[in-house]
Every structure is written in structure tokens, then in C-alpha cells.
Design an enzyme around this catalytic site. Structure first.
Site, short mmCIF file in Angstrom:
data_model
loop_
_atom_site.label_atom_id
_atom_site.label_comp_id
_atom_site.label_asym_id
_atom_site.label_seq_id
_atom_site.Cartn_x
_atom_site.Cartn_y
_atom_site.Cartn_z
N TYR A 89 -2.12 -1.39 10.11
CA TYR A 89 -2.20 -1.70 8.68
C TYR A 89 -0.93 -1.26 7.96
CZ TYR A 89 -3.82 -1.55 3.84
OH TYR A 89 -3.94 -1.73 2.48
N SER B 62 0.85 -1.19 0.00
CA SER B 62 0.00 0.00 0.00
C SER B 62 0.88 1.24 0.00
CB SER B 62 -0.90 0.01 1.23
OG SER B 62 -1.56 1.26 1.36
#
Length: 315
Positions: free
Chosen positions: A198, A185
Site C-alpha cells: 500500500y 497517504s
């Protein structure tokens, strides 16, 4: 003394200009991928007969499954939602003529890998896409205010990449060819508050991928981490596509043009530009309480507007 100082400054300025010139020339390959050495469509089929895609029921994983099938590979689709897999597999087989196997597996659990390995027995796997992942919370928030299922997050975002890579990398090494794409990401490019767990899990994916590429580059294997920013998927609440937020199909087609462009890419021209801009922002700004509070407030206001929006009934 003053003249030597001027010469030193001029030399430093020249080196700085050359550095940015090289960076600019390096970026041009994303604008003109064919000139930059983008692989032909036949490249993907040359890796092997099968591609394995995790998190393939929808979003980016489903898009990779479709696109790799269009490029001549049979596909193994792995996800936890059997009905989604069945629908997607039927669509792929009908539209591409390729064979599709589906494997139902919940990657938040650690006891699934023996069954997956049994399902892959005898397949010549040329491409692995480690795409499965989860956000611990639907909205960004501070760590203690969020979901406490830490084990599920680590299993899904971290353990899955390690286990699936270990399962398949060996046969690639024996054949001396293969392609592994690990989906991380853009927020893993820096310590991102409000996404702490995350962000950390996806940073592991990035570092793991780069280290593996250093180990196995000489074996003829390409291992690349892809670090997208906005992609319209169920995980991002199907945000409306725009110049930054890509549809899964558009993102996947573009990212596959860059698989030979190094061990890390952002996956699209727009995300490459955004990634470079984010690196210019000092961390003290992103980490300040004021910025975090403003962001949380903005998200809260957006959630209230969604709740107040009239719901359309069935037609």
C-alpha cells in the site's frame, strides 16, 4: 585558526536558524490560509463546468463531491457500488441544485476506462480528484501474511491515477486551466513496514503527481498530491474523529483551502504537524523488528477486544 573555526560555526548556526525560520513562516500559511493565498470559492468554478471524482461512493470521495458541488460545479461520481452512488447523487442534487452524473466502475479491473471515457464525452472537466484506493488488508501485517490480490491493488491505487489523468489532462492543457488532486497517504512519506505494498502504491501517486506538476505548471494546470494521515472512512473502519482523525467533510473543506500551497500537502494543520514529526523519527526505529512486533501485537489485542465487545441488536 581557532577564530576562523568559530566564525564558520557561527555562520553555520546562523544559516540553520534562518532555515528553520523560513520553515516556520512557511507553516504559518496553514494556520492563516487567507493570508497565505487560499483561493476564493469562485476559483473552483473558474476551472471548468464539471468535476470528476473517483471512489465517490463514500468517505473522502463523497465529501469532495458534495463540497465541489457546493462551490458551483456539476459532478461526475465514479465508484463500483451503484446504490451508494445513487443515494449520494440524489443528496447532492437536492442540497446544492447542481447536476450529478454517476458512473459504475470497479477500479480493481483494467478494462473499465473505455466506458468511463464514453460517459465523459462532451463535458468540460475543470477538476479531477483521483481519490479511489484500497488497503490490501484490514489490519497492518507483513507482506507474505497479507492479501495476495496484487493486481487489484496496483490497478486501483496506481493504474487508476495514470489512466484518469491521461483521459482528462489533455482538455485541461488545451484550455490552459485545470486542477488535479491526487489522494495519496501519509504513510507514503517514508518506507512504512506492515503497509509495504500500500505504501509503495501511494508513493507512486506522490512522485507521479510532483513530476506532472513540473511538466504542466507552465500550462496553467495545478496538480497536487494530498497525503492525509487519519480520516474516518469505511476504509479506516470509521474511526472516532479526534484532533488527528478528521471527518471526511472537515478534511476536504480544509484541504481545498490549500490547493495553491504547492505540489504536496498533508491536507490539514494537524496532519501537517504530524507529517513533520514523522520526518524527525529515524527510519531505523520504525524499521526495527521490536517496533513492528509491538505494533502487530497491539493490533491483535485490539481486534480481540472488538470481537468480545457485545453487539447491540436492532432497536
Amino acid at each position: 585558526m581557532g577564530e576562523n573555526c568559530q566564525r564558520l560555526l557561527a555562520l553555520l548556526g546562523l544559516l540553520l536558524c534562518l532555515y528553520y525560520l523560513v520553515r516556520c513562516l512557511g507553516f504559518l500559511k496553514y494556520l492563516f490560509p487567507r493570508l497565505g493565498g487560499a483561493p476564493p470559492r469562485a476559483f473552483f468554478r473558474s476551472m471548468g463546468e464539471w468535476a470528476v471524482v473517483t471512489g465517490a461512493g463514500d468517505g473522502i470521495g463523497k465529501a469532495y463531491s458534495f463540497e465541489l458541488a457546493r462551490r458551483g460545479l456539476n459532478v461526475v461520481m465514479i465508484s463500483r457500488t451503484l446504490t451508494k452512488l445513487q443515494v449520494a447523487a440524489a443528496e447532492i442534487e437536492e442540497s446544492t441544485g447542481r447536476e450529478v452524473k454517476i458512473v459504475e466502475a470497479d477500479f480493481t479491473r483494467a478494462d473499465i476506462y473505455e466506458d468511463i471515457q464514453n460517459s465523459l464525452q462532451g463535458l468540460e472537466i475543470g477538476i479531477l480528484v483521483n481519490n479511489v484506493g484500497m488497503l490490501p488488508n484490514t489490519e497492518p501485517c507483513r507482506f507474505l501474511d497479507g492479501n495476495k490480490n496484487d493486481t487489484g491493488l496496483v490497478n486501483c491505487n496506481v493504474l487508476s491515477v495514470v489512466k484518469m489523468t491521461r483521459m482528462i489532462l489533455g482538455q485541461m492543457e488545451k484550455r490552459r486551466r485545470g486542477l488535479i488532486l491526487n489522494i495519496s497517504s501519509g504513510v507514503a512519506s517514508y518506507p512504512c513496514p506492515l503497509y509495504s505494498a500500500y505504501c509503495a502504491s501511494k508513493h507512486f501517486v506522490a512522485v507521479f503527481s510532483k513530476a506532472l506538476q513540473a511538466e504542466y505548471r507552465s500550462k496553467g494546470i495545478i496538480i497536487q498530491v494530498i497525503m492525509p494521515y487519519g480520516v474516518s472512512t469505511p476504509m479506516t473502519r470509521n474511526q472516532k474523529p479526534n484532533i488527528i482523525t478528521k471527518t471526511p467533510d472537515a478534511f476536504v473543506r480544509e484541504s481545498l483551502a490549500y490547493v495553491t500551497f504547492g505540489d504536496q500537502i498533508f491536507g490539514s494543520v494537524a496532519h501537517e504537524i504530524l507529517g513533520r514529526i514523522m520526518k524527525l523519527i529515524p527510519l531505523w526505529i520504525l524499521h526495527s523488528d521490536r517496533v513492528q512486533n509491538k505494533f502487530v501485537d497491539a493490533i491483535g489485542q485490539r481486534a480481540k477486544l472488538r470481537q468480545k465487545a457485545p453487539q447491540q441488536g436492532p432497536l
